[in-house]
Design a protein around this motif. Sequence first.
Motif, PDB file in Angstrom:
ATOM      1  N   VAL A   9       0.855  -1.179   0.000  1.00 25.71           N
ATOM      2  CA  VAL A   9       0.000   0.000   0.000  1.00 25.71           C
ATOM      3  C   VAL A   9       0.889   1.225   0.000  1.00 25.71           C
ATOM      4  O   VAL A   9       2.031   1.185   0.460  1.00 25.71           O
ATOM      5  CB  VAL A   9      -0.932   0.022   1.230  1.00 25.71           C
ATOM      6  N   ALA A  13      -1.120   5.677   2.955  1.00 28.28           N
ATOM      7  CA  ALA A  13      -2.212   4.776   3.322  1.00 28.28           C
ATOM      8  C   ALA A  13      -1.785   3.855   4.458  1.00 28.28           C
ATOM      9  O   ALA A  13      -2.564   3.571   5.370  1.00 28.28           O
ATOM     10  CB  ALA A  13      -2.657   3.962   2.112  1.00 28.28           C
ATOM     11  N   ARG A  16      -1.868   5.809   7.647  1.00 35.50           N
ATOM     12  CA  ARG A  16      -3.241   5.967   8.113  1.00 35.50           C
ATOM     13  C   ARG A  16      -3.736   4.693   8.785  1.00 35.50           C
ATOM     14  O   ARG A  16      -4.388   4.745   9.835  1.00 35.50           O
ATOM     15  CB  ARG A  16      -4.150   6.329   6.940  1.00 35.50           C
ATOM     16  N   LEU A  17      -3.421   3.552   8.179  1.00 39.38           N
ATOM     17  CA  LEU A  17      -3.840   2.282   8.759  1.00 39.38           C
ATOM     18  C   LEU A  17      -3.196   2.052  10.130  1.00 39.38           C
ATOM     19  O   LEU A  17      -3.843   1.580  11.061  1.00 39.38           O
ATOM     20  CB  LEU A  17      -3.485   1.121   7.829  1.00 39.38           C
ATOM     21  N   TYR A 140      -6.279  -4.761   8.303  1.00 39.86           N
ATOM     22  CA  TYR A 140      -4.917  -4.299   8.614  1.00 39.86           C
ATOM     23  C   TYR A 140      -3.830  -5.258   8.121  1.00 39.86           C
ATOM     24  O   TYR A 140      -2.680  -5.161   8.550  1.00 39.86           O
ATOM     25  CB  TYR A 140      -4.795  -4.077  10.126  1.00 39.86           C
TER      26      TYR A 140
END
Length: 223
Positions: A9, A13, A16-17, A140
Amino acid sequence: MSKDSTITVPPLAALRLRFEFGLFFIAAPLLIAVLFPPNWMFPALFAFTGLGIVLLHATPGFQWAELRYEWANWSFRELAVFTLVTVAFCTALIYLTRPEAAFFLLKHRPEMLVFIWIGYPLLSALPQELLFRPLFFRRYHAILPEGRKADILNAAVFSFAHLMYWSWIVALMTFVGGLLFSWAYRKRGSFFYAVLLHAIAGNIIFAVGLGVYFYSGNVQRPF
């Protein structure tokens, strides 16, 4: 679910995860355990569960039909061994730590025990498994460590989510349980089996008397 795959990713991103993961699995349980009075814990947990279900539903690529996959990938013999071992372990633990509570509900409040046996699988085991197995591993996946390390992390955050009880016994039982439930979900590929093991373990805990450690009225914070 039974095999690890590499998912790349973008860095933003992934950040953010990680932030979302930290808020949901670390910050929220910590705040509930430290700030919320015991009688507020369960409403907070229901809100926590609702948010987790929303996040799971919004997970790219996730379909609720996945929860039916490999549902029968388990054996009654294996289940019987798990049940017997759990009964033996829990019985030994209650007599070592709180012998006066051993089989209390079974002896004095059997109707309450029946109510727990009916409600626990649906109201506790099922929503917990949604959060700590499909949500954890599906949403996740890209930021999790590989292989067995992911299972250990899963068991650790599952145990940490029970910090509100402030009990090393609860921490130990939920960590071991987390490893077993993760194995059922990942290696057997069966969400149903994970819920089934969780439900059986929880019902045995309350029958034996270890539910005394999971009662908010008995919570004693160390501060």
